[in-house]
Scaffold this active site. Structure first.
Site, PDB file in Angstrom:
ATOM      1  N   THR C 125       0.897  -1.335  -0.014  1.00 39.54           N
ATOM      2  CA  THR C 125       0.086   0.092   0.005  1.00 39.54           C
ATOM      3  C   THR C 125       0.787   1.162   0.098  1.00 39.54           C
ATOM      4  O   THR C 125       1.844   1.307   0.979  1.00 39.54           O
ATOM      5  CB  THR C 125      -0.969  -0.011   1.232  1.00 39.54           C
ATOM      6  N   ASP C 127       0.104   4.060   0.701  1.00 42.37           N
ATOM      7  CA  ASP C 127      -0.402   5.078   1.692  1.00 42.37           C
ATOM      8  C   ASP C 127       0.201   4.544   3.020  1.00 42.37           C
ATOM      9  O   ASP C 127      -0.084   5.398   3.976  1.00 42.37           O
ATOM     10  CB  ASP C 127      -1.847   5.036   1.660  1.00 42.37           C
ATOM     11  N   ARG C 162       2.605  34.083  -3.138  1.00 40.73           N
ATOM     12  CA  ARG C 162       1.805  33.352  -3.458  1.00 40.73           C
ATOM     13  C   ARG C 162       1.606  32.055  -2.508  1.00 40.73           C
ATOM     14  O   ARG C 162       2.488  31.242  -2.413  1.00 40.73           O
ATOM     15  CB  ARG C 162       1.896  32.783  -4.751  1.00 40.73           C
ATOM     16  N   MET C 169      -1.453  11.922  -2.213  1.00 37.70           N
ATOM     17  CA  MET C 169      -2.296  10.789  -2.161  1.00 37.70           C
ATOM     18  C   MET C 169      -2.374  10.648  -0.637  1.00 37.70           C
ATOM     19  O   MET C 169      -1.862  10.982   0.242  1.00 37.70           O
ATOM     20  CB  MET C 169      -1.536   9.670  -2.626  1.00 37.70           C
ATOM     21  N   GLY C 170      -3.581   9.846  -0.286  1.00 39.02           N
ATOM     22  CA  GLY C 170      -4.162   9.644   0.776  1.00 39.02           C
ATOM     23  C   GLY C 170      -5.298   9.680   1.165  1.00 39.02           C
ATOM     24  O   GLY C 170      -6.044  10.575   1.676  1.00 39.02           O
ATOM     25  N   HIS C 271      -0.659  10.858 -10.155  1.00 37.97           N
ATOM     26  CA  HIS C 271      -0.110   9.676 -10.731  1.00 37.97           C
ATOM     27  C   HIS C 271       1.392   9.708 -10.428  1.00 37.97           C
ATOM     28  O   HIS C 271       2.145   8.524 -10.437  1.00 37.97           O
ATOM     29  CB  HIS C 271      -0.710   9.210 -11.907  1.00 37.97           C
ATOM     30  N   ILE C 272       1.904  10.873 -10.624  1.00 40.00           N
ATOM     31  CA  ILE C 272       3.468  10.832 -10.663  1.00 40.00           C
ATOM     32  C   ILE C 272       4.026  10.374  -9.140  1.00 40.00           C
ATOM     33  O   ILE C 272       5.142   9.855  -9.379  1.00 40.00           O
ATOM     34  CB  ILE C 272       4.177  12.217 -10.940  1.00 40.00           C
ATOM     35  N   GLN C 273       3.239  10.316  -8.197  1.00 38.30           N
ATOM     36  CA  GLN C 273       3.534   9.812  -7.077  1.00 38.30           C
ATOM     37  C   GLN C 273       3.716   8.354  -7.001  1.00 38.30           C
ATOM     38  O   GLN C 273       4.552   7.717  -6.136  1.00 38.30           O
ATOM     39  CB  GLN C 273       2.485  10.046  -6.062  1.00 38.30           C
ATOM     40  N   ARG C 274       3.221   7.468  -7.895  1.00 40.01           N
ATOM     41  CA  ARG C 274       3.156   6.028  -7.794  1.00 40.01           C
ATOM     42  C   ARG C 274       3.988   5.446  -8.870  1.00 40.01           C
ATOM     43  O   ARG C 274       4.254   4.167  -9.158  1.00 40.01           O
ATOM     44  CB  ARG C 274       1.786   5.292  -7.572  1.00 40.01           C
TER      45      ARG C 274
END
Lengths: 342, 342, 342, 342
Positions: C125, C127, C162, C169-170, C271-274
């Site tokens: 997982t 996460d 700014r 994710m999570g 999706h770039i995290q996975r």
């Protein structure tokens, strides 16, 4: 001489390298003094300064952003704006300005030159869409960030049999999409320069699904389909009868799902493309631009901006910076089509 | 047409991208067939082949090295070498060759052209020292790897009040040292093009220690002091009376310690500069070289190699590849001296 | 023994490293044979296989995704699903299964064990929300990607005054937000585990603007405000009276702009995290999980999954994998609040 | 309270994150004041201080090295050293010290505690060889840097049919070699914990050449062959009758060439392993160590150091830090042997 430096427009990796180059050579080689103006043209307009010497530029070479801050303030759109700038420059004893920025910032620089202000410009556009120079700094960094994201997405696309749409920067010129798509092995690349046929895009997507794994579509934020009105805001109904819920990337993924029956997902790279440490290419180019700009100031060659031609730093009139947008020529786009749908 | 492809000389990030560009466009646009020759000129010499079609070039764009293997075999130094190549090409039904390599590989290509073999060249030198092209692929990757190493070393130099010497590639031309040193904020950069004065180097080092933190010295492997004989092997006694225990980087750190009394350490980057995934710049350049090379083959324009001029891919005679080494011009070296010792 | 391997659920960097570990040790140390099942439980359900031996796992260690493909197919939701699996396993002569996946995949594994199938599980997982193990592979990679994005955004936030909102994710557990926010120096971190007060968030944002530069807010995709209904779809009107045009990140940036008058922008990492190559931590953990899993199979210790406890790989009953979600404990969240608004 | 902070020993990514955690929580939560001591124990010994408040720790989280500088000064080896420290602490009104360092630095801390100085320790060793904690910060960064180098070298090894030997840090414990070798897919891993048989190494190398491509050998700088005297200096003649011209990596490449007849090259990673920005794992661990250390100080729990056990930060007596070296246990080494020679 006493020289002011300012950075205007969107931030871009390499701005600090330019500032460092200007100040280091200006102080050490020529013996000039510097004043940092804060937040673009707002600085000279409102007399907002910060110290700018060799100690202030130590360690900034690898840092993204700009230590001077930035803004989109245009003194020509403000009553008495130009007068205020002239007064502030006189009061601060400023002999010349180095203005680092894009079309807008350099447009102001060009007009101020005509009004007797001594300005040398340094071109900055992360989109690489300035006609007068082969490349601008920041572009190479943005392309590498986008390429690394595409590299990452390939494995997800493969594992899940899913089309992935990557939306990259580029409102009017598709250079980032072209280079990152080519470097990342995209299966379709869509640019603002050429309206796309959504059926053709779906045909490429389906072909790729048949050959091997799932496709990656790279799309400039400013790309538009040949039918329908992509100037719609998020929330409105588009010409295809669908409620728009985001940018072109979201729209594309939605259409691909409807038309091909395959799952599609969107990644919008957004601000991560313009932040962070510059690549070597951008640090070298930005530093050389800074050195070239202070040389121009020292030579009294005002109304010019520095530019890259081949491997040389040259000076061109500031007006050239704003003359025309450098879009992707048709032969560069044709060149990459061999990779589409494959 | 039936076309052979080979890669010769040291490996370089982007070789696979060239091969992919050649094959993809050759098959899909022109309908040609391909044969992969293994290990440089050894392949056609000994008839060592491997299959090379669209499936074989899938997924190789981001991979360093070369799927064809490489060697430094020179058929002109082998008895009947040329004859063997001609026989093998005839036997395999090869109409033309794409040879990807440096001075040596393209030198062979050039001579074979004179002997009636149809060859198109693609220049490859990680050192960027080929006169006929603005840039060669692999160079940008090597510079980024060296720059990232220098970035890392800054914090160590600061924390320990230690001079760090970084030895990078470059036997005859100092481009990697120049660009990585400039991009990494080095305090001294030493190139093969200009003999250095060890006392001057130590003066820069000491000045930097006074101003702030510890210095980083970037040195090409081929840099030499203005006195003494740096062609000595490791283990011999040099002109300064010291036993040489490594390359120029080791020697420099030793001299700096002796002369300044400050601690100095050496890092030799070595092979990590030439491996791994190419940067976006190199993937784009290599792919465009590949597309340009197959265009030349298809046009029957043999005896040429592709080259980058500004932003364009052009064709130049193969002889130009070997005519002269592109060394760092004096003005580029003078340009960076403003950063020395500071 | 003849052993089947499958990967289920969302892809995650490290899956290939597990497969490689299982196969390498299984073949070389124990002499087992392997069958790859494609696309999660769909593979044994439909008898979809691919060869899986030492040659097939060469070079896959650094590659993201899964060479076996994945799906969310649940055989218990398909008529005769379990029977089909049993028949296919018998027909293929499979003695045992290694099932790599999350709560759902391992839930199936657990139930199949009760029905007499020999299964060993490997928890997956991204996460990191599985109670039975200290860490799962893929998490460290995701956190590093998010941290690098946050690092990049700091310079943009500073240059443009700014606020930047980063959605990571999570859905149910905020580990990625907690670790990437802590590592990236975020000024506010919002998790699903604790409903947030939008006024408090804006107070932190304003405080940070006063102290220095602009704030970075890191928010889990599953974080929710303490008032209003965040389960709304994009396009609906929320309890604050605003049309929802995206996820929680978009919503937050909108609220911050309205309430503080400061510019705010959102980046959704998605999706770039996975995707992409795993970090060293994940490659080591995944490889050790793979080695541990095949040891369990060889020992006939079925109905178990491997887990990390401290620095040891242990075996725990498969039911533990699904027993409870490991959410961020209150003390870990309190720990980071010292950095909020500062 | 008024609290001094110092960092001793070799630099390590994460030191600044510890300092930031200590100061931020100390000032904001507890209202303490801080004094930075420069260059390890040399600081309190000679009364060398620098300001250390919240402004001084802004922006240092991602930076490698230590803003406080470091040294290997040991006050117990200096006449009246301890007395001087006590006097300086009294004069500066210091109530307690946070000492961040390895075996030596914490050894001093432990002895000073016995002499009535209030010290809390934070363990630091890039080699991860401290028994009292599961992990130390910096280690994960070093392993990732080494792994990325190994990743790069694979393509060179393949293209040139050359064995590559990578020498990584680790004088007494082989954790970096073990983890980076495992993560990088090395074909042989050699550690200080187990003397190696050069014939066995060459057998692995030859086996790998037969199976596929060229091997990568990862070796700790402290690894030693089972015969011969590797304590020799560079330049001396070793027990194999060869002149030693470098470290173990150089020696290994030489032996492999002689014994197998295959080309071999060495890369010594050296200082690039300890510089630069920390990974997320190290930033989180270092920050949590900092927060834990100031909690201990605030609680008056002196003579302790913080440690990681599983996922928890705990306190252990300072003596434990120096009690025994945590070497790689035999079962962890056996675990990876399945990958040797393959």
């Amino acid at each position: 001489m006493r020289i002011g430096v300012l950075t205007g427009g969107g931030d871009c990796p390499g701005l600090n390298a330019v500032i460092r180059g200007v100040v280091r050579k200006g102080v050490q080689t020529y013996g000039h003094e510097f004043v940092g103006f804060r937040d673009g043209w707002k600085g000279p307009l409102q007399g907002l300064t910060r110290p700018l010497g060799v100690p202030e530029v130590r360690g900034i070479l690898p840092r993204g952003g700009t230590i001077l801050g930035s803004s989109r303030t245009n003194p020509f759109k403000i009553e008495n704006g130009v007068e205020q700038i002239k007064n502030n420059l006189a009061e601060l004893g400023i002999d010349a300005l180095v203005a680092i920025g894009g079309e807008d910032t350099l447009g102001v620089a060009s007009k101020l030159t005509d009004l007797g202000v001594n300005v040398v410009g340094v071109p900055k556009t992360i989109d690489n869409d300035l006609g007068a120079t082969d490349y601008t700094f920041g572009f190479d960094t943005a392309v590498n960030i986008a390429m690394e994201a595409i590299d990452r997405l390939h494995t997800t696309a493969e594992s899940h049999h899913r089309c992935l749409v990557v939306e990259v920067m580029g409102r009017h010129a598709g250079w980032i999409a072209l280079h990152s798509g080519l470097a990342g092995g995209a299966n379709v690349i869509l640019l603002p320069e050429r309206k796309f046929d959504i059926d053709q895009v779906c045909a490429y997507v389906e072909k790729r699904f048949e050959i091997q794994y799932a496709p990656i579509v790279v799309v400039s934020e400013g790309a538009i389909p040949d039918e329908g009105d992509m100037t719609l805001q998020s929330g409105e109904v588009d010409a295809f009868g669908h409620v728009r819920l985001g940018g072109i990337g979201q729209w594309l993924a939605g259409e691909i799902e409807k038309r091909t029956g395959k799952e599609a997902r969107t990644v919008v790279l957004g601000h991560i493309q313009r932040g962070g440490t510059p690549t070597a290419f951008d640090r070298v180019l930005a530093t050389r631009f800074g050195l070239g700009a202070i040389d121009a100031v020292h030579a009294g060659d005002f109304g010019k901006m520095v530019a890259l031609r081949g491997t040389e730093i040259v000076r061109v009139p500031l007006q050239e910076a704003t003359r025309e947008l450098k879009t992707v020529p048709v032969e560069r786009y044709d060149e990459v089509e061999v990779f589409f749908g494959n």
